[in-house]
Design an enzyme around this catalytic site. Structure first.
Site, PDB file in Angstrom:
ATOM      1  N   SER A 139       0.849  -1.189   0.000  1.00 30.14           N
ATOM      2  CA  SER A 139       0.000   0.000   0.000  1.00 30.14           C
ATOM      3  C   SER A 139       0.882   1.234   0.000  1.00 30.14           C
ATOM      4  O   SER A 139       2.111   1.137   0.053  1.00 30.14           O
ATOM      5  CB  SER A 139      -0.899   0.010   1.231  1.00 30.14           C
ATOM      6  N   LYS A 140       0.235   2.380  -0.030  1.00 31.73           N
ATOM      7  CA  LYS A 140       0.976   3.647  -0.089  1.00 31.73           C
ATOM      8  C   LYS A 140       1.946   3.804   1.085  1.00 31.73           C
ATOM      9  O   LYS A 140       2.916   4.540   0.987  1.00 31.73           O
ATOM     10  CB  LYS A 140      -0.002   4.818  -0.106  1.00 31.73           C
TER      11      LYS A 140
END
Ligand code: GLU
Length: 501
Positions: A257-258
């Site tokens: 994820s980010k």
């Protein structure tokens, strides 16, 4: 590797704004599989979500695939025998397919309203049922009942008549046998009340029409596969084989994820990762050629030749940025200096270090600078920070570097002497500079490092960088001289702390 046009795979992204590196990974594995078998790689855009799907989002996907060099044989822009390749343009086909199942009694219209469904779920939850299901209340309506609901103005959805008994299974090419009890499946929706198809329905109709032989996609779709297999059977068609790829994880083994860094493929392009390096890196996530090899650099053709689905791992597909950096560094080092310069120019221009147009002399000098930095470059964008000191007359001395190397007793005198000797040189090559620096160290009974470090701080402002003598040659006698002089003042304590101008 035999030409096998009967291998037909597809990448079916939903255009929702960006091209995720996970989607790029799936696309790459489909492409490698198709190319390995001399098969066909199809791109199909799953844009049934009309609100989120935009032409820009489609363009982002096409740009991402093109950047990676994943060409498609059928799909947007290139067309093909099964066009259109946009689900939004295939609505009539889904309606027709739904009609077929309705006519054969394999699907039914369900008039349950969203409010009724909500109530049904709430009741099931109250009874302790964790994943509530549609209770099939409209599975066997009489024509009169249907007419009555229609008269109320209810808009039906079309649901699949999932078998109430038996099991549905398949042998995943990566994971082996997977089976579910049909009882666990819902009478899932095929067409929504507005006539839009659901993902599971559209995907089967399209995979069927496009004669897909292998569905290679993320493991998040495993639970959809039994539903899709039931649909394939309802249509009386032979289903494809399925291979579910492991989802990408961050180094902490949590879903990528980010938090772990950029997840948008084109952000990596912007940071200066080369497409060949990204291709090589992505291919080695969740797959290795086997044989206990430690080789990590593979040419595209080599990957095509060696790729096999049964060597794909079930888990542990870690997206490790350090590995990407290491692979990219190898590809950057393989570039010619001219190529590297060309690729770095946009970064240098954007940072205002280099003008739009360069004279031949300026370009030649710039290539010398690039050659000095090529060894330690991991991403093109680093070039700005690495080479800033080459541009402009003065240099800003990092405070840490000053404290470490310019505050020792005798440093001012050492640099002043060096300055005088370098200024007197009539030839200013790396070899000439080296002779002076080493000679001075010897004379003073110092290790060469004791002269090299403060000199590097004086001329570059920092403690690390390319080889000192080479960079000084490229920097030129005048600039080195001026910077050494200024550093003498700093070492005496007369200069500004942490920099001067
Ligand atoms: N649109 C789906 C996705 O992006 C496609 C899944 C599939 O390959 O069936 O996840």
């Amino acid at each position: 590797m035999s030409a096998n046009r009967s291998v037909r795979v597809r990448m079916a992204p939903s255009p929702t704004g960006m091209f995720h590196v996970g989607s790029a990974h799936t696309a790459l594995f489909n492409w490698l599989f198709a190319r390995h078998h001399g098969g066909v790689f199809i791109l199909r855009i799953e844009d049934t979500d009309r609100e989120r799907s935009t032409p820009e989002a489609v363009k982002t996907i096409l740009d991402g695939l093109r950047w990676l060099g994943l060409d498609w044989d059928e799909g947007p822009e290139v067309g093909g025998p099964h066009a259109p390749y946009f689900q939004s343009q295939r609505r009539a086909r889904y309606q027709q397919a739904a009609q077929e199942l309705l006519a054969r009694g394999l699907a039914y219209r369900c008039y349950t309203t969203p409010e009724e469904l909500e109530q049904m779920r709430a009741q099931q939850r109250a009874r302790g049922i964790k994943s509530p299901k549609y209770d099939r209340r409209h599975r066997d309506l009489t024509p009169q009942q249907e007419r009555a609901f229609q008269a109320e103005g209810r808009q039906p959805v079309v649901r699949f008549k999932t078998p109430l008994t038996g099991k549905t299974g398949f042998t995943d090419l990566i994971r082996g046998p997977i089976r579910v009890d049909n009882r666990e499946l819902d009478d899932f929706v095929l067409l929504k009340a507005n006539g839009d198809p659901t993902y599971n329905f559209a995907v089967v109709v399209d995979d069927m029409d496009m004669q897909i032989t292998h569905v290679i996609r993320g493991e998040d779709h495993i639970s959809n596969t039994p539903k899709q297999l039931l649909l394939w059977r309802a249509f009386g068609a032979t289903p494809p084989q399925f291979a579910h790829l492991p989802l990408l994880l961050g180094p902490d083994r949590r879903k990528l994820s980010k938090r772990h860094g950029a997840v948008n493929l084109l952000d990596y392009a912007a940071q200066g990762y080369l497409p060949e390096a990204m291709f090589n890196f992505l291919a080695l996530i969740g797959w290795s050629p086997g044989g206990g090899e430690t080789q990590e650099i593979f040419r595209r053709e080599e990957l095509v030749a060696r790729f096999r689905l049964d060597q794909v791992a079930k888990a542990g597909a870690v997206f490790d940025l350090r590995k990407l950096d290491a692979i990219n560094a190898v590809y950057l080092r393989r570039l010619s200096v001219t190529e590297l310069t060309e690729l770095c120019l946009p970064y240098l221009r954007r940072a205002g270090l280099v003008d739009e147009t360069l004279t031949p002399g300026e370009r030649e000098w710039l290539e010398q600078v690039m050659a000095l930095e090529q060894e330690r470059l991991k991403r093109l964008e680093e070039i700005v920070d690495f080479t800033r000191f080459f541009f402009g007359e003065e240099v800003e001395i990092e405070e840490r570097a000053r404290r470490q190397w310019l505050t020792r007793p005798g440093t001012a005198d050492l640099l002043a002497t060096l300055h005088a000797r370098l200024a007197a040189l009539t030839s200013f090559t790396a070899a000439d500079i080296e002779k002076v620096v080493r000679g001075l160290a010897e004379e003073r009974g110092l290790s060469a490092a004791k002269v090299i470090h403060p000199t590097r701080v004086a001329v570059t402002g920092r403690t690390v960088g390319p080889g000192l003598f080479e960079l000084m040659e490229v920097l030129g006698q005048e600039r080195c001289s001026r910077r050494l002089q200024a550093a003498v003042a700093v070492a005496k304590g007369g200069g500004l702390k942490g920099g001067y101008s």
